[in-house]
Structures are given as structure tokens and as C-alpha cells.
Design a protein around this motif. Structure first.
Motif, mmCIF file in Angstrom:
data_model
loop_
_atom_site.group_PDB
_atom_site.id
_atom_site.type_symbol
_atom_site.label_atom_id
_atom_site.label_comp_id
_atom_site.label_asym_id
_atom_site.label_seq_id
_atom_site.Cartn_x
_atom_site.Cartn_y
_atom_site.Cartn_z
ATOM 1 N N CYS A 28 1.279 -1.527 -0.239
ATOM 2 C CA CYS A 28 -0.078 0.002 -0.228
ATOM 3 C C CYS A 28 0.417 0.933 0.511
ATOM 4 O O CYS A 28 0.472 2.325 -0.422
ATOM 5 N N CYS A 29 1.729 1.108 0.910
ATOM 6 C CA CYS A 29 2.819 2.428 0.557
ATOM 7 C C CYS A 29 3.277 2.770 -0.059
ATOM 8 O O CYS A 29 4.279 4.164 -0.727
ATOM 9 N N ALA A 30 4.092 1.912 -0.915
ATOM 10 C CA ALA A 30 4.543 1.538 -1.593
ATOM 11 C C ALA A 30 3.930 1.934 -3.575
ATOM 12 O O ALA A 30 4.608 2.879 -3.878
ATOM 13 N N ILE A 31 2.898 1.379 -3.093
ATOM 14 C CA ILE A 31 1.881 1.758 -4.812
ATOM 15 C C ILE A 31 1.726 3.705 -4.363
ATOM 16 O O ILE A 31 1.494 4.428 -5.180
ATOM 17 N N LEU A 32 1.840 3.816 -3.091
ATOM 18 C CA LEU A 32 1.030 5.240 -2.932
ATOM 19 C C LEU A 32 2.420 6.803 -2.645
ATOM 20 O O LEU A 32 2.611 7.569 -1.804
ATOM 21 N N GLY A 33 3.812 5.819 -3.293
ATOM 22 C CA GLY A 33 5.070 6.510 -2.814
ATOM 23 C C GLY A 33 6.063 6.820 -2.209
ATOM 24 O O GLY A 33 6.605 7.721 -2.030
ATOM 25 N N GLY A 34 5.732 5.828 -1.261
ATOM 26 C CA GLY A 34 6.713 4.685 0.145
ATOM 27 C C GLY A 34 8.752 4.520 -0.783
ATOM 28 O O GLY A 34 9.137 5.896 0.322
ATOM 29 N N ASP A 35 8.625 4.902 -1.713
ATOM 30 C CA ASP A 35 9.763 4.200 -2.397
ATOM 31 C C ASP A 35 10.485 5.572 -2.616
ATOM 32 O O ASP A 35 11.647 5.527 -2.264
ATOM 33 N N ASP A 36 9.872 6.645 -3.161
ATOM 34 C CA ASP A 36 9.984 8.260 -3.328
ATOM 35 C C ASP A 36 10.146 8.190 -1.992
ATOM 36 O O ASP A 36 11.721 9.192 -2.635
ATOM 37 N N MET A 37 9.643 8.533 -1.422
ATOM 38 C CA MET A 37 9.819 8.932 -0.022
ATOM 39 C C MET A 37 10.716 8.752 0.819
ATOM 40 O O MET A 37 12.186 9.625 0.963
ATOM 41 N N MET A 38 11.742 7.846 0.567
ATOM 42 C CA MET A 38 12.301 6.414 1.550
ATOM 43 C C MET A 38 13.622 7.063 0.821
ATOM 44 O O MET A 38 15.253 7.668 1.286
ATOM 45 N N GLU A 39 13.669 7.065 -0.427
ATOM 46 C CA GLU A 39 14.955 7.602 -1.531
ATOM 47 C C GLU A 39 15.118 9.394 -1.363
ATOM 48 O O GLU A 39 16.350 9.375 -1.246
#
Ligand code: FES
Length: 174
Positions: free
Chosen positions: A97-108
Motif C-alpha cells: 500500500c505504501c509502495a503504491i502511494l510513493g513510499g519508495d520515493d519518500m525513502m529515497e
């Protein structure tokens, strides 16, 4: 790959020992192992948020179990750290769910801003960034955990503000 050995002073104070005994008392006398996860939490909290092998061995000794039984748990769960971490540890959820909502971008974004890669700590020991599994706030993603608190619906602006608040000592972790 560089392999580093970190030293950790083991300090099982009377207060910590009493807390461990209290946790163990919740379980039958011949089932001390059942207290392993809560005991690891309090021991880690008392040791700058990480658990060295000698400290895990000490927990095994206290609970009367084998060291491997402690290693199995510590290496399985992301909430236990096996090396020193920063005072402020940003744990980004990296599940669907978080990945779909851009979690990876936020961590990056946080990694770039702090000059670290996932799993690393800033040289001043202030910040760490880690990717973790679902933290149960799936409807509020992307999100991260910092200490005992969740920070939800993350944006780059929110991450900027969070980092700044940490630097200024305005963030309570517990
Ligand atoms: S998927 Fe991120 S909190 Fe569950």
C-alpha cells in the motif's frame, strides 16, 4: 563487502533486571522463552537501540535458552537492530500500500537529503534510514515510524520539516 565489528557495553542495571523479571513473571516458570520479544524490546531500549551478539547472548543466559533462539528472533524482525543506529531512525514502510502511494520515493528522498543509503547512519550518528515491512497504517501511506510515533501521508515537505525538527531536538521519540 566491508564487514565491521561494533563494540557495545552491556549494562543490565538493577532497574532493567527488575523490568525483565516483571515481564518474565507474566509467563509460566518453565516457559521463560515466551518473554523473549518483550525482553528484547526493553533490553534494546536500554542499549541505544541495538543488540550486539554478546548482548543477545546475555539475554539467552537470562532466559535460560540457547543463543541461537535469540538470534533467530532478532534477525527475523526489523524492529531489532543488529548494529548501531542513529538517534533518529526513520523506518519507512516498504510494503504494497505504501509502495503504491510513493513510499519508495519518500525513502529515497530522505536518503538523498541525509546523504545515506537505506540501512546506513549519518556520520554524526543522528539519523538512520531503514525500510521495514507493513506497520499497520496502510490507509495513511506513505508513512514512517520514528521512535514510538507514526508520521503519515508523507510528502517531501513533511520529511524536510521532520528532519529539521529532529536537528532542533523538537521530536519526542517515546
Ligand atoms: S503497507 Fe505501509 S503501513 Fe501497511
Amino acid at each position: 563487502m566491508e564487514k565491521r565489528v561494533y563494540y557495545q557495553e552491556i549494562n543490565i542495571t538493577e532497574e532493567l533486571s527488575a523490568r525483565i523479571n516483571e515481564l518474565v513473571s507474566h509467563y509460566p516458570a518453565d516457559k521463560k522463552k515466551s518473554a523473549l520479544i518483550p525482553v528484547l524490546h526493553v533490553v534494546q531500549d536500554a542499549h541505544e537501540n541495538w543488540l550486539s551478539i554478546p548482548l543477545m547472548d546475555k539475554v539467552a543466559e537470562i532466559l535460560g535458552i540457547t543463543p541461537i533462539e535469540v538470534y533467530e528472533v532478532v534477525t527475523f524482525y526489523t524492529m531489532f537492530n543488529q548494529k548501531p543506529v542513529g538517534k533518529y531512525m526513520f523506518e519507512f514502510c516498504r510494503t504494497s500500500c505504501c509502495a503504491i502511494l510513493g513510499g519508495d520515493d519518500m525513502m529515497e528522498y530522505a536518503c538523498q537529503k541525509l546523504g545515506v543509503k537505506e540501512g546506513e547512519t549519518t556520520p554524526d550518528g543522528l539519523f538512520s534510514v531503514a525500510g521495514v515491512e507493513c506497520l499497520g497504517a496502510c490507509g495513511y501511506g506513505p508513512m514512517l515510524q520514528l521512535g514510538d510515533f507514526y508520521h503519515e501521508k508523507l510528502t517531501k515537505e513533511k520529511i524536510d520539516a521532520l528532519i529539521e525538527d529532529c536537528k532542533q531536538g523538537k521530536i519526542n521519540l517515546y
